[in-house]
Design a protein around this motif. Structure first.
Motif, mmCIF file in Angstrom:
data_model
loop_
_atom_site.group_PDB
_atom_site.id
_atom_site.type_symbol
_atom_site.label_atom_id
_atom_site.label_comp_id
_atom_site.label_asym_id
_atom_site.label_seq_id
_atom_site.Cartn_x
_atom_site.Cartn_y
_atom_site.Cartn_z
ATOM 1 N N PHE A 261 9.004 6.996 -2.486
ATOM 2 C CA PHE A 261 8.947 5.970 -3.283
ATOM 3 C C PHE A 261 10.440 5.481 -3.341
ATOM 4 C CE2 PHE A 261 9.502 3.809 -7.508
ATOM 5 C CZ PHE A 261 8.640 2.544 -7.163
ATOM 6 N N GLN A 262 11.442 6.447 -3.578
ATOM 7 C CA GLN A 262 12.869 6.029 -3.667
ATOM 8 C C GLN A 262 13.295 5.344 -2.175
ATOM 9 O OE1 GLN A 262 14.265 9.803 -4.740
ATOM 10 N NE2 GLN A 262 14.269 9.600 -6.805
ATOM 11 N N GLY B 110 7.467 -5.904 -8.696
ATOM 12 C CA GLY B 110 7.353 -5.395 -9.855
ATOM 13 C C GLY B 110 7.211 -4.015 -9.944
ATOM 14 N N LEU B 111 6.814 -3.512 -8.942
ATOM 15 C CA LEU B 111 6.661 -1.813 -8.749
ATOM 16 C C LEU B 111 7.951 -1.116 -8.441
ATOM 17 C CD1 LEU B 111 3.360 -1.444 -6.626
ATOM 18 C CD2 LEU B 111 3.708 -0.627 -8.941
ATOM 19 N N GLY C 242 10.225 0.944 -10.694
ATOM 20 C CA GLY C 242 10.674 2.295 -10.333
ATOM 21 C C GLY C 242 12.244 2.448 -10.970
ATOM 22 N N GLN C 243 12.999 1.424 -10.455
ATOM 23 C CA GLN C 243 14.422 1.329 -10.609
ATOM 24 C C GLN C 243 14.623 1.290 -12.173
ATOM 25 O OE1 GLN C 243 15.194 -2.111 -8.448
ATOM 26 N NE2 GLN C 243 15.601 -0.997 -6.553
ATOM 27 N N ALA D 83 0.987 -1.116 -0.030
ATOM 28 C CA ALA D 83 0.118 -0.206 0.114
ATOM 29 C C ALA D 83 0.865 1.169 0.030
ATOM 30 C CB ALA D 83 -0.998 -0.066 1.119
ATOM 31 N N ASN D 84 1.791 1.335 0.817
ATOM 32 C CA ASN D 84 2.640 2.430 0.816
ATOM 33 C C ASN D 84 3.549 2.642 -0.396
ATOM 34 O OD1 ASN D 84 2.247 3.262 3.402
ATOM 35 N ND2 ASN D 84 3.875 1.628 4.213
ATOM 36 N N VAL D 85 3.730 1.651 -1.236
ATOM 37 C CA VAL D 85 4.820 1.531 -2.428
ATOM 38 C C VAL D 85 3.739 2.173 -3.534
ATOM 39 C CG1 VAL D 85 5.876 0.447 -4.171
ATOM 40 C CG2 VAL D 85 6.522 0.063 -1.839
#
Length: 184
Positions: free
Chosen positions: A134-135, A163-164, A168-169, A121-123
């Motif tokens: 997010f980073q 996956g998220l 992002g990376q 949920a936080n991500v």
């Protein structure tokens, strides 16, 4: 919906009443974690509603135990960040606690499931609304995964979470993203 779950929702809303999750009331975060935890049963939903209550309010473990039972109280205690001076120290201590959990114990199982739901949920929220947060989750992901992941326990959530983080990376490494970041 059971009376216990409704009671947990109401109790969490009252206890977190003045707290915000970004621009939203804190209950939005608790409800998001609960929705992710729903396939794991009512106890997981109750822990999802209460997972931040010890960290963020004056609530005591014995209060949780009296209202929701010792298993829920212990699960909430297990997911609660230890009091430490910095986030890095809190997360390191929490990861040490979580890595030692045996998922055959019901409270430990609930803690591992809800901690995964909370992180997902936080991500999701930070990927949409708070790139710096997010980073931070990206940087913490390796240690968090080592501490919380158990094969066969909510693998579908881990696929989404990984996956998220991976997406992002990859975006951070993409030349167009770096060009856009240097322009903004």
């Amino acid at each position: 919906m059971s009376n216990r779950l409704e009671k947990a929702r109401e109790w969490a809303r009252v206890r977190h009443a003045l707290q915000r999750y970004g621009a939203q009331p804190y209950r939005c975060h608790l409800d998001h974690v609960e929705r992710i935890a729903a396939p794991f049963g009512e106890q997981a939903c109750i822990v999802a509603q209460l997972h931040d209550i010890l960290e963020d309010t004056a609530t005591r473990v014995d209060e949780i135990s009296a209202l929701f039972g010792p298993t829920v109280a212990r699960a909430v205690m297990l997911v609660t960040d230890p009091r430490r001076p910095s986030r890095e120290e809190r997360k390191r201590a929490l990861n040490q606690r979580l890595i030692a959990l045996d998922p055959s114990d019901e409270a430990a199982w609930l803690a591992l499931v809800v901690k995964t739901c909370d992180r997902l949920a936080n991500v999701i929220a930070s990927s949409e609304h708070s790139p710096p947060r997010f980073q931070q989750y990206q940087r913490e992901h390796g240690g968090f995964r080592i501490a919380v992941y158990r094969p066969g326990l909510c693998d579908h959530l881990w696929r989404e979470l990984d996956g998220l983080i991976d997406a992002g990376q990859q975006a951070d490494r993409h030349p167009d993203h770096q060009l856009h970041a240097s322009i903004s």
